[in-house]
Design a protein around this motif. Structure first.
Motif, PDB file in Angstrom:
ATOM      1  N   LEU A   1      82.665  30.469  99.051  1.00 17.65           N
ATOM      2  CA  LEU A   1      83.620  30.545  97.945  1.00 17.65           C
ATOM      3  C   LEU A   1      85.001  30.030  98.324  1.00 17.65           C
ATOM      4  N   ASP A   2      85.318  30.010  99.589  1.00 15.91           N
ATOM      5  CA  ASP A   2      86.661  29.616 100.017  1.00 15.91           C
ATOM      6  C   ASP A   2      86.551  28.553 101.104  1.00 15.91           C
ATOM      7  N   PHE A   3      87.578  27.735 101.222  1.00 15.26           N
ATOM      8  CA  PHE A   3      87.620  26.684 102.242  1.00 15.26           C
ATOM      9  C   PHE A   3      89.057  26.249 102.434  1.00 15.26           C
ATOM     10  N   LEU A   4      89.291  25.502 103.503  1.00 16.60           N
ATOM     11  CA  LEU A   4      90.605  24.935 103.779  1.00 16.60           C
ATOM     12  C   LEU A   4      90.547  23.437 103.544  1.00 16.60           C
ATOM     13  N   ARG A   5      91.452  22.929 102.754  1.00 19.38           N
ATOM     14  CA  ARG A   5      91.510  21.482 102.508  1.00 19.38           C
ATOM     15  C   ARG A   5      92.546  20.854 103.441  1.00 19.38           C
ATOM     16  N   VAL A   6      92.118  19.837 104.159  1.00 22.37           N
ATOM     17  CA  VAL A   6      93.013  19.057 105.012  1.00 22.37           C
ATOM     18  C   VAL A   6      93.168  17.705 104.347  1.00 22.37           C
ATOM     19  N   ASP A   7      94.337  17.461 103.769  1.00 21.72           N
ATOM     20  CA  ASP A   7      94.546  16.236 102.985  1.00 21.72           C
ATOM     21  C   ASP A   7      94.553  14.984 103.851  1.00 21.72           C
ATOM     22  N   SER A   8      95.026  15.110 105.078  1.00 18.77           N
ATOM     23  CA  SER A   8      95.074  13.934 105.947  1.00 18.77           C
ATOM     24  C   SER A   8      94.942  14.370 107.399  1.00 18.77           C
ATOM     25  N   VAL A   9      93.774  14.150 107.991  1.00 14.54           N
ATOM     26  CA  VAL A   9      93.563  14.489 109.394  1.00 14.54           C
ATOM     27  C   VAL A   9      94.487  13.628 110.247  1.00 14.54           C
ATOM     28  N   GLY A  10      95.331  14.285 111.040  1.00 15.19           N
ATOM     29  CA  GLY A  10      96.306  13.577 111.854  1.00 15.19           C
ATOM     30  C   GLY A  10      97.736  13.804 111.407  1.00 15.19           C
ATOM     31  N   SER A  11      97.909  14.513 110.284  1.00 13.60           N
ATOM     32  CA  SER A  11      99.267  14.763 109.775  1.00 13.60           C
ATOM     33  C   SER A  11      99.928  15.946 110.468  1.00 13.60           C
ATOM     34  N   HIS A  12      99.170  16.743 111.216  1.00 12.24           N
ATOM     35  CA  HIS A  12      99.674  17.891 111.974  1.00 12.24           C
ATOM     36  C   HIS A  12     100.311  18.954 111.080  1.00 12.24           C
ATOM     37  N   SER A  13      99.857  19.076 109.845  1.00 10.53           N
ATOM     38  CA  SER A  13     100.457  20.056 108.944  1.00 10.53           C
ATOM     39  C   SER A  13      99.486  21.167 108.567  1.00 10.53           C
ATOM     40  N   ALA A  14      98.245  20.821 108.253  1.00 11.99           N
ATOM     41  CA  ALA A  14      97.283  21.822 107.791  1.00 11.99           C
ATOM     42  C   ALA A  14      96.602  22.548 108.936  1.00 11.99           C
ATOM     43  N   VAL A  15      96.329  21.830 110.017  1.00 15.66           N
ATOM     44  CA  VAL A  15      95.656  22.410 111.193  1.00 15.66           C
ATOM     45  C   VAL A  15      96.322  21.882 112.459  1.00 15.66           C
ATOM     46  N   PRO A  16      96.141  22.575 113.584  1.00 17.79           N
ATOM     47  CA  PRO A  16      96.764  22.137 114.840  1.00 17.79           C
ATOM     48  C   PRO A  16      96.263  20.775 115.314  1.00 17.79           C
ATOM     49  N   VAL A  17      97.036  20.161 116.190  1.00 21.41           N
ATOM     50  CA  VAL A  17      96.687  18.857 116.750  1.00 21.41           C
ATOM     51  C   VAL A  17      95.320  18.899 117.432  1.00 21.41           C
ATOM     52  N   GLY A  18      95.066  19.963 118.192  1.00 21.58           N
ATOM     53  CA  GLY A  18      93.795  20.064 118.892  1.00 21.58           C
ATOM     54  C   GLY A  18      92.604  20.111 117.951  1.00 21.58           C
ATOM     55  N   ILE A  19      92.758  20.760 116.806  1.00 21.03           N
ATOM     56  CA  ILE A  19      91.684  20.814 115.814  1.00 21.03           C
ATOM     57  C   ILE A  19      91.474  19.428 115.205  1.00 21.03           C
ATOM     58  N   GLU A  20      92.551  18.722 114.910  1.00 16.95           N
ATOM     59  CA  GLU A  20      92.422  17.367 114.357  1.00 16.95           C
ATOM     60  C   GLU A  20      91.676  16.452 115.321  1.00 16.95           C
ATOM     61  N   GLN A  21      91.991  16.585 116.610  1.00 17.83           N
ATOM     62  CA  GLN A  21      91.314  15.745 117.598  1.00 17.83           C
ATOM     63  C   GLN A  21      89.811  16.034 117.622  1.00 17.83           C
ATOM     64  N   ALA A  22      89.443  17.308 117.515  1.00 20.02           N
ATOM     65  CA  ALA A  22      88.034  17.681 117.566  1.00 20.02           C
ATOM     66  C   ALA A  22      87.311  17.388 116.252  1.00 20.02           C
TER      67      ALA A  22
END
Length: 243
Positions: free
Chosen positions: A153-174
């Motif tokens: 029912l719920d999720f996190l939207r990341v509008d642009s992987v690499g923007s360093h705003s929605a999730v940490p840098v390490g998560i974007e890399q993975a």
């Protein structure tokens, strides 16, 4: 019934119980999840006490062990087999990850992708912190102020992987290279952790907010305790690749 007959029946019953595989009469050692949030957290903690080297998914068939030494030997064989078939990947930034669930062949996440994902976060010692979309938290149903588990029912939207705003840098890399439906367990060092995304994604619950405060004290030091660069353990699953 004579005493000797009763003894014989008890003896037969005991032999039959020994022959029944563990788990078919309530002896399974797998963590069990119940409908309470507290027990969800306990199950999550048990699961995360295992390292990145060991999967919690079903293992291939091995001979049953009969004593401590044979059980240890079989366990070592399983770990060695898993390391060959599904190794731990190490990135230059210090991030380590292991694939827990393969995705659907096709589109993959790349820098700049817009995606939907679910996640759960715990400390390296296994303490659950918070999550979104894994079913460990509740979400508003929009009907009379009701709520239910957020699984599906719920999720996190990341509008642009690499923007360093929605999730940490390490998560974007993975995330880069992941497919829809793929799930990975990640070890994220603090240098590329939550501080790099201004502590986003932020927890929604009181427990989650308290967990962040405790983690910040560990990183910064408190009282007589010096600062400690504690990593966090994430599990992430890509549920949709939008672009």
């Amino acid at each position: 019934m004579s005493r000797s007959h009763r003894f014989l029946l008890l003896l037969v019953r005991g032999i039959l119980l020994l022959l029944v595989p563990a788990g078919t009469h309530g002896l399974s050692c797998e963590p069990r999840f119940t409908t309470t949030n507290k027990n969800h957290r306990i199950g999550s903690i048990i699961d995360r006490r295992s390292t990145l080297l060991v999967l919690t998914t079903a293992a291939p068939a091995f001979a049953k062990c009969t004593d401590i030494d044979s059980c240890r030997e079989i366990g070592d064989e399983r770990i060695a087999k898993d390391l060959v078939e599904n190794p731990v990947v190490r990135l230059d930034s210090g991030v380590r990850y292991k694939v827990l669930q393969p995705g659907v062949a096709g589109q993959v996440v790349k820098t700049g992708s817009s995606i939907d994902m679910i996640f759960t976060i715990s400390r390296a010692g296994g303490q659950y912190m918070y999550s979104q979309g894994f079913g460990y938290e509740t979400t508003d149903t929009g009907i009379g102020g009701g709520s239910q588990k957020d699984l599906g029912l719920d999720f996190l939207r990341v509008d642009s992987v690499g923007s360093h705003s929605a999730v940490p840098v390490g998560i974007e890399q993975a995330l880069v290279g992941m497919q829809k439906g793929e799930r990975r367990r990640l070890e994220i060092p603090p240098e590329v952790g939550l501080e790099t995304s201004n502590w986003n994604p932020a927890p929604k619950t009181k427990l989650g907010k308290q967990s962040i405060m405790v983690y910040q004290r560990i990183l910064n030091g408190f009282g007589s305790q010096p600062p400690f660069p504690a990593p966090l353990i994430w599990e992430v699953e890509v549920t949709r690749i939008r672009t």
